[in-house]
Design an enzyme around this catalytic site. Structure first.
Site, mmCIF file in Angstrom:
data_model
loop_
_atom_site.group_PDB
_atom_site.id
_atom_site.type_symbol
_atom_site.label_atom_id
_atom_site.label_comp_id
_atom_site.label_asym_id
_atom_site.label_seq_id
_atom_site.Cartn_x
_atom_site.Cartn_y
_atom_site.Cartn_z
ATOM 1 N N GLN A 11 12.842 6.866 -1.521
ATOM 2 C CA GLN A 11 12.758 7.238 -2.967
ATOM 3 C C GLN A 11 14.044 7.854 -3.690
ATOM 4 O O GLN A 11 13.972 8.510 -4.526
ATOM 5 C CB GLN A 11 11.531 8.381 -3.034
ATOM 6 C CG GLN A 11 10.319 8.109 -2.675
ATOM 7 C CD GLN A 11 9.468 7.294 -3.671
ATOM 8 O OE1 GLN A 11 10.028 6.821 -4.784
ATOM 9 N NE2 GLN A 11 8.354 6.497 -3.218
ATOM 10 N N LYS B 55 11.438 -1.062 -4.226
ATOM 11 C CA LYS B 55 11.280 0.100 -4.994
ATOM 12 C C LYS B 55 12.494 0.416 -6.017
ATOM 13 O O LYS B 55 12.677 1.262 -6.531
ATOM 14 C CB LYS B 55 10.809 1.378 -4.068
ATOM 15 C CG LYS B 55 9.556 1.517 -3.575
ATOM 16 C CD LYS B 55 9.398 2.607 -2.733
ATOM 17 C CE LYS B 55 8.379 2.862 -1.645
ATOM 18 N NZ LYS B 55 6.987 3.203 -2.192
ATOM 19 N N ASP C 13 14.921 8.826 5.347
ATOM 20 C CA ASP C 13 14.268 7.869 4.566
ATOM 21 C C ASP C 13 14.668 7.938 3.229
ATOM 22 O O ASP C 13 14.029 9.039 2.591
ATOM 23 C CB ASP C 13 12.553 8.398 4.700
ATOM 24 C CG ASP C 13 11.510 7.437 3.977
ATOM 25 O OD1 ASP C 13 12.219 6.661 3.188
ATOM 26 O OD2 ASP C 13 10.580 8.097 4.023
ATOM 27 N N CYS D 287 -0.081 8.742 0.771
ATOM 28 C CA CYS D 287 0.513 8.435 2.055
ATOM 29 C C CYS D 287 1.098 9.874 2.652
ATOM 30 O O CYS D 287 1.956 9.724 3.465
ATOM 31 C CB CYS D 287 1.467 7.344 2.364
ATOM 32 S SG CYS D 287 0.749 5.512 1.972
ATOM 33 N N HIS E 98 6.321 10.878 4.272
ATOM 34 C CA HIS E 98 5.411 9.773 4.011
ATOM 35 C C HIS E 98 4.880 9.406 5.319
ATOM 36 O O HIS E 98 5.475 9.247 6.390
ATOM 37 C CB HIS E 98 6.160 8.538 3.314
ATOM 38 C CG HIS E 98 5.465 7.278 2.720
ATOM 39 N ND1 HIS E 98 4.972 6.621 3.873
ATOM 40 C CD2 HIS E 98 4.839 7.083 1.688
ATOM 41 C CE1 HIS E 98 4.184 5.620 3.214
ATOM 42 N NE2 HIS E 98 4.291 5.768 1.705
HETATM 43 C C1 LIG Z 1 9.205 8.504 0.752
HETATM 44 C C2 LIG Z 1 8.619 7.065 1.414
HETATM 45 N N1 LIG Z 1 8.852 6.619 2.643
HETATM 46 C C3 LIG Z 1 8.370 5.227 2.876
HETATM 47 C C4 LIG Z 1 7.564 4.540 2.006
HETATM 48 C C5 LIG Z 1 7.089 3.360 2.589
HETATM 49 O O1 LIG Z 1 7.630 2.194 2.028
HETATM 50 P P1 LIG Z 1 6.991 0.937 2.113
HETATM 51 O O2 LIG Z 1 5.554 0.960 1.818
HETATM 52 O O3 LIG Z 1 7.630 0.010 1.332
HETATM 53 O O4 LIG Z 1 7.511 0.568 3.691
HETATM 54 C C6 LIG Z 1 7.124 4.963 0.883
HETATM 55 C C7 LIG Z 1 6.391 4.337 -0.203
HETATM 56 O O5 LIG Z 1 5.692 4.821 -0.820
HETATM 57 C C8 LIG Z 1 7.870 6.406 0.580
HETATM 58 O O6 LIG Z 1 7.585 6.944 -0.724
#
Ligand SMILES: Cc1ncc(COP(=O)(O)O)c(C=O)c1O
Lengths: 405, 150
Positions: free
Chosen positions: A198, A221, A195, A359, A120
Site C-alpha cells: 500500500q 495495485k 510490506d 483481510c 494484512h
Molecule cells: C497491506 C497489504 N499487504 C498485502 C496485500 C496482499 O496483496 P496481494 O493480494 O496482491 O498478494 C494487500 C492487498 O490487499 C495489502 O493491502
C-alpha cells in the site's frame, strides 16, 4: 496534474455502473490500468512472446531481454542497488511467503518474530505457519488508539530475528516508521521486512533509504497487471537463502538425487514466469514516473483530506485511523448501517468502495467492528468523486431510515 | 440491467432486521453452532432444542448485515415447531430460492428474500444462518450439544 487527461488514459473509467458513471474508490484492492500498460502487454504477446532464458532463437532472446529489462525497471523504481535483488513473484502475498519460508527456515524455537496487529493476513499467516514449523514466537508492536504504533512498547529484543510490518495500513491508512523499525531491527541483528503493497503506489519508496532487507509489493495495485509482484531482497541474504519452489529455471545442475541452484534472483523463480505481466508492470512504473510520484502523492493527499473532512461532517459516521500524514484511503462505518448494506446502496449509485474486514480480522476485533467500509484513492480520482461518495452515504442513510417499519 | 434496492431491501426484511425474532440462546439446547462468513466476517450463532423429533425452540445471535440478520430471524420463525425433516425440506427450498428457483409454497414469508438471488454477492449473507442450522441438525456435536469444531 491534469486529471481529465489522466482519466482519459484509463479505459475502464468510462464504464457505467447501474446507470451511473463508475466512481471507482477501491484502489487499495486493485487499481485500474492505463492504456500504455494494456498496450505493453498486448505488444509483448504480439511481437515478442517466447519462453525466457531457454531458447537460442531470436524471439526467445527478445522475450528474455524484455523480462530482464522489466526487472531493471523495477529495481530503478524502488532504488534497489541491482536488478539481481529483484525477484518476480505473483503478488505481495507470494513475496512474503517466500521470505517466511526460504529465509525463515533458519528460525528455531524461542526465536521471535515481531509484527503489528494491523498486518494484512498476507503478512501474518505466513509467519504463523513459520511459527508452527519452527517454534518461533510471534510478538506484536501494540497499536495506540489513534491507529499508530506504540514504538516505546515495541517488543524488539535479543530474541528478535525478524521484524515484518506493513509500510501503510490497508485499513487505517497508518504509515509506519519504517526507517526507525529498520534501525531497531538491525540493532538486535534481526532482518527487517516491509510490506509495501500500500505504499509503493502512493509515495516514493527507496529500499536503501528505508534500509529494509526485504520489501514486497503487488503489480496490480500500482497500475500493473494482476499476476505479477515483486520481492526485493538484500543480495547477500538472497544468496544465502534456500530456494522456495523447485523446478525449471531455478537450477544450475540437476542429478537424479540432487541439484544445485541457479544464481540470484532466478533461484527463486521456478518455472515459466509471467513475462507479459513483468512487461506490463514496467510500463505501469513508467506511467507513474511520468506523472511523478510526488505529484500523485500530493493529489491523493488532497482527496484523502477532503474525504476525511466530508465524512466528519456527516452525523453517524465514524472514521478510523490517524489524522495528518496517512495513506490514501479512509475506513469508516455508518451508524445503523452494516458496511455491506452501505456498499450495496453506494454501488447502486455507481460508487465502488470495499466493505468487509479487508483481510485484517485481528484489527477488526481490536476496533470492535466486524467490518468497515473503505474508500481508497488513486491518481485518477477527483474531488467530484469524493463528493459523490458523500452524497451516496447520505442517500444510504436516507434509504435505511425511510424504509417503512 | 440494474436491480432496484427495493428488490433487495423489502419491508419485511427491514422489519426483521430492526426487530429480530428469537434473538438470543435457547435453554437446554440440543444444538448450538456458530459460523462465520469468511469473506465479510459476519457471524451467526444458531441454537435449538429438538424434542421428539420437533424443533421445540430455536434462537439466533450474531453480527451481520441486514440480509443475514433478517434471514436468520425469518428462519427461526419458519422452523420453530417443525419436525427436523420439515426443517431440512425448508433449508433445501430456501437454497433453491437463492439459486433463482421458483418459490415453493412452504417458504411463506421467506419469499421476501427472493430478490437477494439477483445480487450474487449477497446470497451467502442470506444462506449463512441456514447453513448454520443445517450443520447443527446434522448433529456435528460432541454429545453435549456443542459443535466438535468451529
Ligand atoms: C497491506 C497489504 N499487504 C498485502 C496485500 C496482499 O496483496 P496481494 O493480494 O496482491 O498478494 C494487500 C492487498 O490487499 C495489502 O493491502
Amino acid at each position: 496534474m491534469d486529471i481529465a487527461k489522466i482519466r482519459a488514459d484509463f479505459p475502464l473509467l468510462a464504464e457505467r455502473v447501474n446507470g451511473h458513471p463508475v466512481v471507482y474508490l477501491d484502489n487499495a484492492a486493485t487499481t485500474q490500468k492505463p492504456r500504455s500498460v494494456l498496450a505493453a502487454v498486448d505488444g509483448y504477446y504480439e511481437h515478442t512472446n517466447a519462453n525466457v532464458h531457454r531458447a537460442i532463437h531470436t524471439l526467445g532472446e527478445r522475450a528474455t531481454a524484455a523480462y530482464e529489462a522489466s526487472r531493471a525497471r523495477v529495481a530503478r523504481f524502488i532504488h534497489a542497488p541491482s536488478a539481481e535483488s529483484v525477484v518476480f513473484v505473483r503478488n505481495a502475498s507470494e513475496a512474503l511467503n517466500l521470505v517466511a519460508y526460504a529465509w525463515g527456515s533458519r528460525l528455531k524455537a524461542g526465536d521471535e518474530i515481531v509484527l503489528t496487529p494491523m498486518e494484512h493476513h498476507s503478512n501474518l499467516v505466513p509467519w504463523q505457519l513459520l511459527s508452527k514449523r519452527s517454534g518461533a514466537v510471534l510478538r506484536f508492536i501494540p497499536l495506540r488508539d489513534d491507529g499508530t504504533l506504540d514504538m516505546e512498547r515495541a517488543p524488539i529484543g535479543v530474541r528478535t530475528k525478524v521484524v515484518s510490518v506493513t509500510h501503510a495500513s490497508n485499513v487505517l491508512g497508518t504509515l509506519t516508521p519504517a526507517a526507525e523499525l529498520a534501525r531497531r531491527a538491525h540493532a538486535v541483528g534481526a532482518v527487517f521486512v516491509l510490506d509495501a503493497a500500500q505504499s509503493v503506489p502512493h509515495m516514493p519508496v527507496d529500499v536503501r533509504a528505508l534500509d529494509c532487507d526485504f520489501l514486497a509489493f503487488s503489480g496490480h495495485k500500482v497500475y500493473g497487471p494482476m499476476g505479477i509482484g515483486v520481492l526485493y531482497g538484500r543480495r547477500a541474504l538472497l544468496e544465502e537463502m534456500d530456494p522456495f519452489l523447485g523446478g525449471g529455471e531455478m537450477i544450475l545442475e540437476v542429478h537424479l538425487d540432487r541439484a544445485t541452484w541457479n544464481d540470484v534472483p532466478w533461484k527463486f523463480e521456478a518455472g515459466t514466469p509471467d513475462v507479459g505481466g513483468a512487461v506490463g508492470l514496467a510500463a505501469a512504473l513508467d506511467y507513474l514516473d511520468g506523472l511523478g510520484i510526488e505529484a500523485v502523492a500530493a493529489h491523493e493527499r488532497e482527496l484523502t483530506e477532503a474525504a476525511l473532512n466530508m465524512l466528519d461532517e456527516i452525523p453517524g459516521v465514524t472514521v478510523y485511523g490517524p489524522r495528518g500524514e496517512r495513506g490514501a484511503l479512509v475506513s469508516f462505518t455508518v451508524e445503523g448501517i452494516h458496511p455491506h448494506d452501505l456498499s450495496q446502496v453506494l454501488d447502486q449509485e455507481g460508487v465502488a468502495v470495499r466493505a468487509g474486514h479487508h483481510c485484517c480480522q485481528p484489527l477488526m476485533r481490536q476496533l470492535g467492528v466486524v467490518a468497515t467500509a473503505r474508500a481508497s484513492f488513486a491518481c485518477y480520482n477527483t474531488l467530484e468523486e469524493v463528493e459523490a461518495l458523500g452524497a451516496a452515504v447520505r442517500k444510504a442513510q436516507g434509504f435505511f431510515s425511510s424504509v417503512p417499519r | 440491467m440494474s436491480m432496484g434496492l427495493e428488490d433487495l431491501y423489502r419491508e419485511v426484511i427491514m422489519d426483521h432486521y430492526r426487530s429480530p425474532h428469537h434473538r438470543g440462546r435457547v435453554d437446554g439446547a440440543t444444538g448450538d453452532v456458530e459460523m462465520l462468513n469468511p469473506t465479510c466476517g459476519d457471524e451467526v450463532r444458531v441454537s435449538f432444542r429438538v424434542e421428539g423429533g420437533r424443533i421445540a425452540d430455536v434462537a439466533f445471535d450474531g453480527r451481520g448485515c441486514s440480509i443475514s440478520m433478517a434471514s436468520a430471524s425469518m428462519m427461526t420463525d419458519a422452523v420453530v415447531g417443525k419436525t427436523v425433516e420439515e426443517a431440512r425440506g425448508l433449508i433445501a427450498a430456501f437454497r433453491e430460492l437463492m439459486q433463482g428457483g421458483a418459490p415453493s409454497e412452504e417458504l411463506g414469508d421467506l419469499v421476501a428474500l427472493q430478490g437477494v438471488a439477483k445480487f450474487p454477492v449477497r446470497i451467502k449473507c442470506a444462506t449463512l444462518p441456514w447453513t448454520t442450522l443445517e450443520k447443527g441438525l446434522t448433529g456435528d456435536m460432541d454429545g453435549e450439544g456443542r459443535p466438535r469444531m468451529g
